[in-house]
Each structure stands twice: as C-alpha cells, then as structure tokens.
Scaffold this motif. Structure first.
Motif, PDB file in Angstrom:
ATOM      1  N   LEU A 600      34.747  31.549  39.925  1.00  0.00           N
ATOM      2  CA  LEU A 600      34.935  33.008  39.928  1.00  0.00           C
ATOM      3  C   LEU A 600      36.422  33.373  39.998  1.00  0.00           C
ATOM      4  CD1 LEU A 600      32.042  34.070  42.336  1.00  0.00           C
ATOM      5  CD2 LEU A 600      32.189  34.540  39.880  1.00  0.00           C
ATOM      6  N   ALA A 601      37.172  32.626  40.789  1.00  0.00           N
ATOM      7  CA  ALA A 601      38.610  32.879  40.917  1.00  0.00           C
ATOM      8  C   ALA A 601      39.314  32.658  39.576  1.00  0.00           C
ATOM      9  CB  ALA A 601      39.217  31.983  41.995  1.00  0.00           C
ATOM     10  N   ALA A 602      38.896  31.594  38.866  1.00  0.00           N
ATOM     11  CA  ALA A 602      39.494  31.310  37.552  1.00  0.00           C
ATOM     12  C   ALA A 602      39.161  32.411  36.552  1.00  0.00           C
ATOM     13  CB  ALA A 602      39.014  29.957  37.038  1.00  0.00           C
ATOM     14  N   ILE A 603      37.897  32.895  36.582  1.00  0.00           N
ATOM     15  CA  ILE A 603      37.496  33.998  35.691  1.00  0.00           C
ATOM     16  C   ILE A 603      38.300  35.257  36.019  1.00  0.00           C
ATOM     17  CG2 ILE A 603      35.608  35.586  35.131  1.00  0.00           C
ATOM     18  CD1 ILE A 603      33.691  33.221  35.379  1.00  0.00           C
ATOM     19  N   LEU A 604      38.466  35.519  37.296  1.00  0.00           N
ATOM     20  CA  LEU A 604      39.230  36.699  37.724  1.00  0.00           C
ATOM     21  C   LEU A 604      40.664  36.641  37.192  1.00  0.00           C
ATOM     22  CD1 LEU A 604      38.603  39.141  39.661  1.00  0.00           C
ATOM     23  CD2 LEU A 604      39.899  37.890  41.393  1.00  0.00           C
ATOM     24  N   PHE A 605      41.265  35.455  37.290  1.00  0.00           N
ATOM     25  CA  PHE A 605      42.643  35.285  36.814  1.00  0.00           C
ATOM     26  C   PHE A 605      42.722  35.447  35.294  1.00  0.00           C
ATOM     27  CE2 PHE A 605      46.021  32.471  35.190  1.00  0.00           C
ATOM     28  CZ  PHE A 605      47.116  33.047  35.818  1.00  0.00           C
ATOM     29  N   ASP A 606      41.772  34.857  34.576  1.00  0.00           N
ATOM     30  CA  ASP A 606      41.775  34.963  33.117  1.00  0.00           C
ATOM     31  C   ASP A 606      41.537  36.400  32.659  1.00  0.00           C
ATOM     32  OD1 ASP A 606      42.274  32.303  32.851  1.00  0.00           O
ATOM     33  OD2 ASP A 606      40.207  31.723  32.391  1.00  0.00           O
ATOM     34  N   GLN A 607      40.652  37.126  33.352  1.00  0.00           N
ATOM     35  CA  GLN A 607      40.409  38.527  33.010  1.00  0.00           C
ATOM     36  C   GLN A 607      41.682  39.354  33.191  1.00  0.00           C
ATOM     37  OE1 GLN A 607      37.122  39.763  35.496  1.00  0.00           O
ATOM     38  NE2 GLN A 607      35.647  39.522  33.828  1.00  0.00           N
ATOM     39  N   ALA A 608      42.383  39.098  34.281  1.00  0.00           N
ATOM     40  CA  ALA A 608      43.628  39.829  34.538  1.00  0.00           C
ATOM     41  C   ALA A 608      44.669  39.528  33.467  1.00  0.00           C
ATOM     42  CB  ALA A 608      44.166  39.463  35.924  1.00  0.00           C
ATOM     43  N   THR A 609      44.696  38.278  33.000  1.00  0.00           N
ATOM     44  CA  THR A 609      45.617  37.887  31.932  1.00  0.00           C
ATOM     45  C   THR A 609      45.303  38.632  30.646  1.00  0.00           C
ATOM     46  OG1 THR A 609      45.865  35.680  32.901  1.00  0.00           O
ATOM     47  CG2 THR A 609      46.504  35.943  30.591  1.00  0.00           C
ATOM     48  N   LEU A 610      44.009  38.682  30.299  1.00  0.00           N
ATOM     49  CA  LEU A 610      43.591  39.375  29.079  1.00  0.00           C
ATOM     50  C   LEU A 610      43.841  40.874  29.174  1.00  0.00           C
ATOM     51  CD1 LEU A 610      40.218  37.520  28.367  1.00  0.00           C
ATOM     52  CD2 LEU A 610      42.341  37.316  27.060  1.00  0.00           C
ATOM     53  N   ALA A 611      43.618  41.456  30.339  1.00  0.00           N
ATOM     54  CA  ALA A 611      43.767  42.901  30.522  1.00  0.00           C
ATOM     55  C   ALA A 611      45.205  43.355  30.309  1.00  0.00           C
ATOM     56  CB  ALA A 611      43.291  43.309  31.913  1.00  0.00           C
ATOM     57  N   GLU A 612      46.166  42.470  30.570  1.00  0.00           N
ATOM     58  CA  GLU A 612      47.562  42.880  30.374  1.00  0.00           C
ATOM     59  C   GLU A 612      48.127  42.365  29.053  1.00  0.00           C
ATOM     60  OE1 GLU A 612      49.943  39.321  30.908  1.00  0.00           O
ATOM     61  OE2 GLU A 612      50.774  40.922  32.122  1.00  0.00           O
ATOM     62  N   GLY A 613      47.220  41.935  28.141  1.00  0.00           N
ATOM     63  CA  GLY A 613      47.632  41.583  26.786  1.00  0.00           C
ATOM     64  C   GLY A 613      48.076  40.156  26.606  1.00  0.00           C
ATOM     65  N   GLY A 614      47.864  39.310  27.614  1.00  0.00           N
ATOM     66  CA  GLY A 614      48.283  37.920  27.521  1.00  0.00           C
ATOM     67  C   GLY A 614      47.280  37.049  26.782  1.00  0.00           C
ATOM     68  N   GLN A 615      47.672  35.820  26.544  1.00  0.00           N
ATOM     69  CA  GLN A 615      46.802  34.838  25.900  1.00  0.00           C
ATOM     70  C   GLN A 615      46.428  33.751  26.897  1.00  0.00           C
ATOM     71  OE1 GLN A 615      48.917  33.462  22.419  1.00  0.00           O
ATOM     72  NE2 GLN A 615      47.933  34.986  21.134  1.00  0.00           N
ATOM     73  N   LEU A 616      45.187  33.324  26.840  1.00  0.00           N
ATOM     74  CA  LEU A 616      44.713  32.284  27.754  1.00  0.00           C
ATOM     75  C   LEU A 616      45.198  30.919  27.286  1.00  0.00           C
ATOM     76  CD1 LEU A 616      41.013  33.462  28.280  1.00  0.00           C
ATOM     77  CD2 LEU A 616      43.050  34.054  29.613  1.00  0.00           C
ATOM     78  N   GLU A 617      45.584  30.095  28.248  1.00  0.00           N
ATOM     79  CA  GLU A 617      46.000  28.741  27.900  1.00  0.00           C
ATOM     80  C   GLU A 617      44.814  27.908  27.424  1.00  0.00           C
ATOM     81  OE1 GLU A 617      48.229  26.780  30.898  1.00  0.00           O
ATOM     82  OE2 GLU A 617      49.785  28.328  31.024  1.00  0.00           O
ATOM     83  N   ASP A 618      43.621  28.190  27.987  1.00  0.00           N
ATOM     84  CA  ASP A 618      42.424  27.434  27.618  1.00  0.00           C
ATOM     85  C   ASP A 618      41.257  28.398  27.425  1.00  0.00           C
ATOM     86  OD1 ASP A 618      40.407  25.643  27.217  1.00  0.00           O
ATOM     87  OD2 ASP A 618      40.789  24.427  29.004  1.00  0.00           O
ATOM     88  N   PRO A 619      41.182  29.070  26.266  1.00  0.00           N
ATOM     89  CA  PRO A 619      40.108  30.038  26.026  1.00  0.00           C
ATOM     90  C   PRO A 619      38.722  29.427  26.115  1.00  0.00           C
ATOM     91  CG  PRO A 619      41.832  30.229  24.352  1.00  0.00           C
ATOM     92  CD  PRO A 619      42.109  28.991  25.128  1.00  0.00           C
ATOM     93  N   ALA A 620      38.576  28.170  25.681  1.00  0.00           N
ATOM     94  CA  ALA A 620      37.260  27.517  25.717  1.00  0.00           C
ATOM     95  C   ALA A 620      36.762  27.374  27.146  1.00  0.00           C
ATOM     96  CB  ALA A 620      37.348  26.147  25.033  1.00  0.00           C
ATOM     97  N   ALA A 621      37.669  27.056  28.061  1.00  0.00           N
ATOM     98  CA  ALA A 621      37.276  26.923  29.466  1.00  0.00           C
ATOM     99  C   ALA A 621      36.816  28.268  30.027  1.00  0.00           C
ATOM    100  CB  ALA A 621      38.443  26.374  30.284  1.00  0.00           C
ATOM    101  N   PHE A 622      37.481  29.336  29.617  1.00  0.00           N
ATOM    102  CA  PHE A 622      37.082  30.676  30.072  1.00  0.00           C
ATOM    103  C   PHE A 622      35.673  31.017  29.584  1.00  0.00           C
ATOM    104  CE2 PHE A 622      36.939  35.255  28.911  1.00  0.00           C
ATOM    105  CZ  PHE A 622      36.936  35.787  30.197  1.00  0.00           C
ATOM    106  N   VAL A 623      35.423  30.747  28.301  1.00  0.00           N
ATOM    107  CA  VAL A 623      34.086  31.019  27.742  1.00  0.00           C
ATOM    108  C   VAL A 623      33.029  30.188  28.454  1.00  0.00           C
ATOM    109  CG1 VAL A 623      32.678  30.817  25.654  1.00  0.00           C
ATOM    110  CG2 VAL A 623      35.014  31.686  25.497  1.00  0.00           C
ATOM    111  N   HIS A 624      33.346  28.922  28.735  1.00  0.00           N
ATOM    112  CA  HIS A 624      32.394  28.041  29.422  1.00  0.00           C
ATOM    113  C   HIS A 624      32.050  28.588  30.814  1.00  0.00           C
ATOM    114  CE1 HIS A 624      30.417  24.347  30.701  1.00  0.00           C
ATOM    115  NE2 HIS A 624      31.201  24.348  31.788  1.00  0.00           N
ATOM    116  N   ARG A 625      33.083  28.998  31.567  1.00  0.00           N
ATOM    117  CA  ARG A 625      32.837  29.545  32.907  1.00  0.00           C
ATOM    118  C   ARG A 625      32.021  30.825  32.843  1.00  0.00           C
ATOM    119  NH1 ARG A 625      38.597  28.605  33.482  1.00  0.00           N
ATOM    120  NH2 ARG A 625      38.960  26.639  34.583  1.00  0.00           N
TER     121      ARG A 625
END
Length: 635
Positions: A600-625
């Motif tokens: 959940l913490a990782a998802i929270l961090f990735d969501q915050a990254t996306l919300a401010e226009g950033g790119q995820l280092e590992d998009p596949a891991a985000f989708v998996h979680r």
C-alpha cells in the motif's frame, strides 16, 4: 542529371519542387507580390555590396552608383529586373536557389495548413520569396556575377519551375544580377510599364536604392528624333526612417516593415524615434503580428538592421537588441559610429550600449502602453511572443521589474488555459493577510490545475499561478520577488501560509503530527531510500498523498525538463506528505500485515508521483500491486 562541358541540368530538391507547385497554383492571392519580393532581394544585394565595399573599394568596379532597373519587352512578353549589387558566384546560386530548403523550405511545408488565405502569408517569412516569380512567369532566367570576380565567372540559371533547372557559366561584363521573367499569357498585364510603376509606388517606394524604369519620350515631341528613352527613378529613394513621422502614411510604414521583416502581415505596432545630442541616431522598430518560424531555432539570427549615416552596415546587429526581444524588427541609423564598424567593435562600443539600453526601454514602454490601452492586441502579442519575453528577467536584471509587469499567466481562478492574468492583477486580488505570490509548475495546464498541491489553496480561496511552459522554470528561478511580494512554489518545502492559517489550524496540524507519528515511521521504513522524508501534510484536503521537494532543491518538473533536453539533473529524493484523514491512509494505519502495508505504501508513493506528472521507474510493478489490491477486495 545531364552534364556537358559548361552546362548542368539538375533536379530541385523534393521540398523545393513542392513549394514551386504551391506557388504555380497561385498560392498568393495577390500576384503583384512577385515584384515586391524581387525588388526586395535586389535591394538587399545592393546593400550587401555597399557594406563589403567599405573594406574593399575595388568591388565597385568603377561603378559606385547602386541602382535597380526594370524594363519590359512587350513583343517577347518579358519583364527584366536588374541590379548592380553584390551578385552571386556559381556556388552561391546553387546554394540559395537550387537547394533553398536550407533556408526554411522544409519548415515552411510543415506549416502549410491547406487554407490559401493563411498559407499565402508564409512564403516570405520562410525565405523562399524568389519563387514568387513563378506566379506570373512560366520560365525564369537569372544571370549574375559576383562583384570582384572576373567577367568569365558569370552564371546563368534557368528554370520553368517544373522540377529541374539548368546552370551554366557565361561571360558577364557587369557585376550584379539580371532576372528575366517570361510571363504567362494570363499575366501579360505586367508587361506594361505603367502597371509596374504603380506596383513600385505601392510596395517599394520606401527603398533607399533608386529604382529606375525607361521613360519613353512623348510622340510628336521636338526632341523625339534626337532623344531616346532615358532611365528615370520611379521611387522616392529616401530612407523612410529619416523622414518626418507626420509625412509617413500608415501604409508606408507597413510596407517598409514587410520589406525588412520578410513578412506578409502588417506589424502589430511600431515606435519611430530620433535622438539628438552627444549620441545621435534614429530608430524605427516594429513588433510583428506573427512569430517567425525560427523563433526557437538555436541557429536563428536576430537583431535589427544597423545603418551609419544611411549606409547599410549589418543585417542582424544582435548587440542592438537583447535575445529576449529577438522578435523586434527594424533599423537603427547612427550618425556617430565609424563607417567601418564591425561586430567585434560593436561589442565594446559604449555608444552601442547607450542605443541598446534606450531602445530596450522604448520597446518595453511600447508593450506596457499596449497592455494598458488595448488588452486584445496585447493578448495577440502575448500568444505569439510571451514565452520569449519570459526569458527577460533572467537576461536583463536592470529591467526585471518592468518585464515582470508585462508577463501574463493562467491561474487557478482563470477560465481556461489562456494566460491573461498579470502579476499586478494577482496582487490586486490577494487575500487580506496573504504575504506571498503562490505558483505551481507542471508539464501542462491540466496537470497544474488538478495538482493535489492546490487543495488547501482552493479551500482557503487563495489564487495560484499555473506555470506549464518549459521556460517557466527558468523564469521563476530568476524572478523571486515582484513589488515586495515573494514568489513561493506550493510544491516546495514546508507549506507556511503565514497569517492565512489561523491558530486553530496550526494546533490541529501539530496534533495530527503527534497522533500519526507511528504511521509516518512505518511508511518511511516501507519506502526506504525512495524518499528523503515522510511527514503529515497540511496541503491536502482530498488526496491521500503528494510529493514535494526541499526549499532550495530543483523542482521535479525542472528535473523532467532537463532530462527531456538530454541534460543531467541533480539527483534528489522527494518528500512524501500524507493526508491522515484520507480513507486510504486510515486503512493503511489499521493494517497489521506488514507485507500488505508495504504494498500500500508503494502504491501511495507511485500515485503521488503520477499525480504530479512524473514517470514511474517500474510501471509494471505498480500495475502488479494495483491488480493484487483489487483482487483482495473481490476475494
């Protein structure tokens, strides 16, 4: 390509053929334009000779009287335009006509919209005005010799505009260029001297080089048998900028601008000024209506034309105008500079610094007046050149405050993405206890408008500038204050709303930090080296989390911009701020399974990254979680 001993027949580049096809299909709505373009080119050639002859008088070849001549042959249905200017060598003819794509043809084709009314404005801007000859001619012959070369170095270029051209060497006694247009049947009207002189009076009267036509003696005159046709000047031939402003018509100003700016639209506005005293000079400066195609080209040359005592010196005198005003066109004519002035001398001449400083003030004053007196016209200017003007505060510290007053922005209270709000407008609408001018930078307007960083500002009805142009990061790094108000990023450091935040809100924040200390520590441990710090947020009212950077660190948006430009951005870790009142964060706080908590913490961090226009280092891991979390709800 076929070659014999002296003559070559060559194919146009593909892009040139496309432009020729457009021209021949009458892209121009006004056929008369061909004469203006060819006379303008002849005038430029004469001025270039005058400049080069300052250091090599032999280039005049005992013929110092520069001129442009027009003649017609009704029997052959031809028009001939000749000049005794600098001329061209064989290589220059090949480079500037046969392969003219280098001067903008490809970009011109990319700009074609398919609408004739719009497209016919473009050719002159893209440096392909010579092709306008094919509007009225089914064959064009050009004969030229560069000044200083022997008669045996003459060149003949010929084309019917159908995909190929021939080029050959010939004997040409006189320097300069002669262009013969073999008129189409539907353009025979231009073989009439009276018609041509009317066009010259309309479009080219301001040109300082004499334009001459043969004056036929009236039939029946006493001297008819003794006196043949004579060359007679048909333009005024005086430098327009040296005439009294009251004597110059609006149409003359506009045509002069089109001549020097290679534009087909009238200028947006202008300023004409004469300075007398210890440093005497005249300036005539124009603000175009449309940005040139190469405004953002790194190789783009800029600056105004420099004259000394009506003698042309250089075309792009960039020392006379700063880079952030590179869209300004015009002339500066000095009475005090030496005639042999060079670019190197310009860099160290105090008189040039004085002229530059005064003209910058005049241009900024002109824009200031326009912004107050005609907001609609200023918006036209801003849409074309606003991003260039934003470079000003970084480049011109002395005029930073005045430039800042000319800037326009979209804000969180604007309707749409149009940049219409000035800093003075913003200050006038500030909350009673508001101390700072707040802004946010993002990749685009939508990302800025919907950023979670704005939530507390919407709640408190505080306006925020939305900065989404790439140049905005450069702007705010050099514009830290305006009229005593500090510009503060809403995505940097601990948010301090000052007196906008009441005592009760501050106490609630401190209480929340104490109550959720354990949660913050758990999230920080779960994210490890991904973050610099985790803390409770006072920015968020709706979102579960957001990312911020330190007060003096590079913003996430600037890091992305630098990476897109292929430049290295300093590595820095973001700060994660969480909203303890959000249901997701509350759910995390209650979660006893540390493995799921980390997910959940990782998802929270990735969501915050996306919300401010950033790119995820590992998009596949985000989708998996995310999939794993969704499945847990349906189990």
């Amino acid at each position: 390509m076929t070659v014999d001993a002296h003559k070559e027949t060559m194919e146009f580049q593909a892009e040139v053929s496309q432009v020729l096809n457009l021209v021949i299909r009458s892209l121009y709505s006004n056929k008369e334009i061909f004469l203006r373009e060819l006379i303008s080119n002849a005038s430029d050639a004469a001025e270039k000779l005058r400049f080069e002859a300052l250091t090599d008088d032999a280039l005049y070849e005992n013929d110092p009287d520069l001129r442009i001549r027009l003649s017609v042959d009704k029997d052959r249905n031809t028009v001939t335009i000749s000049d005794n200017g600098i001329g061209m060598s064989r290589q220059e003819v090949s480079e500037t006509i046969g392969t003219i794509a280098s001067s903008g043809t490809r970009k011109f084709l990319e700009s074609i919209s398919g609408e004739e009314a719009q497209d016919n404005q473009l050719i002159g801007q893209f440096g392909v005005g010579f092709y306008s000859a094919f509007i009225v001619a089914d064959k064009v012959t050009l004969e030229t010799r560069r000044a200083g070369l022997g008669a045996e170095h003459g060149v003949r270029w010929e084309s019917s505009g159908e995909g190929s051209y021939s080029i050959e060497t010939l004997e040409k006694a006189d320097r300069g260029t002669v262009i013969t247009l073999h008129l189409r049947e539907d353009s025979s009207e231009f073989a009439e001297p009276f018609r041509l002189s009317g066009i010259i009076g309309k479009f080219s009267d301001h040109i300082s080089i004499p334009i001459e036509m043969l004056n036929e003696p009236m039939p029946g005159g006493e001297d008819e048998e003794k006196k043949g046709p004579e060359w007679e000047q048909v333009n005024k031939g005086t430098a327009l900028w040296m005439r009294n402003k009251s004597d110059i018509k609006e149409e003359e100003y506009n045509e002069f601008y089109k001549h020097i700016g290679h534009d087909f639209e009238d200028p947006l506005t202008r300023i004409h000024n004469r300075v007398e005293g210890s440093n005497e000079y005249t300036s005539l400066l124009f603000i175009p209506s449309r940005a040139p195609f190469d405004l953002w080209d790194r190789e783009q040359k800029h600056g105004v034309k420099l004259y000394v005592k009506r003698v042309f010196i250089m075309d792009e005198a960039d020392k006379l105008m700063p880079h952030y005003l590179r869209f300004v066109k015009g002339v500066v004519d000095s009475d005090d500079l030496p005639l042999n002035v060079s670019r190197e001398l310009l860099q160290h001449d105090k008189k040039i610094d004085t002229i530059r400083s005064a003209n910058v003030k005049r241009v900024l004053g002109l824009l200031e007046k326009m912004s107050k007196d005609d907001t609609e016209k200023y918006q036209t200017f801003w849409k074309q050149f606003g991003n260039v003007l934003k470079e000003g505060p970084a480049e011109d510290f002395g005029n930073k405050e005045q430039i800042a007053g000319l800037l326009r922005f979209a804000t969180s209270k604007s309707e749409g993405a149009d940049q219409t709000v000035s800093l003075d407008d913003y200050i006038g609408r500030m909350q009673e206890k508001q101390e700072n001018i707040y802004y946010i930078t993002a990749d685009n307007h939508a990302a800025a408008l919907h950023s979670p960083h704005l939530e507390i500002f919407r709640k408190k009805d505080v306006e925020v500038l939305l900065l989404s142009d790439k140049v905005d990061e450069w702007l705010v790094s050099h514009l830290s204050d305006y009229k005593g108000k500090h510009l503060q990023s809403v995505a940097k450091g601990q948010l301090d709303l000052g007196e906008l935040e009441d005592k009760e809100s501050k106490e609630q924040k401190e209480q929340a930090e104490e109550e959720h200390k354990g949660l913050v520590e758990r999230i920080s441990k779960a994210l490890g080296d991904s973050v610099k710090e985790v803390r409770v947020s006072n920015r968020l009212t709706e979102s579960p989390a957001c990312l911020v950077v330190g007060d003096y660190e590079m913003s996430a948006n600037l890091q992305r911009v630098l990476k897109q430009m292929g430049q290295a951005a300093p590595a820095s870790k973001p700060i994660l701020e969480v909203n303890p009142d959000h249901p997701l964060v509350k759910k995390m706080d209650e979660e006893q399974d540390e493995s799921l908590f980390e997910e959940l913490a990782a998802i929270l961090f990735d969501q915050a990254t996306l919300a401010e226009g950033g790119q995820l280092e590992d998009p596949a891991a985000f989708v998996h979680r995310l999939n794993k979390l969704m499945l847990s709800f349906t189990a």
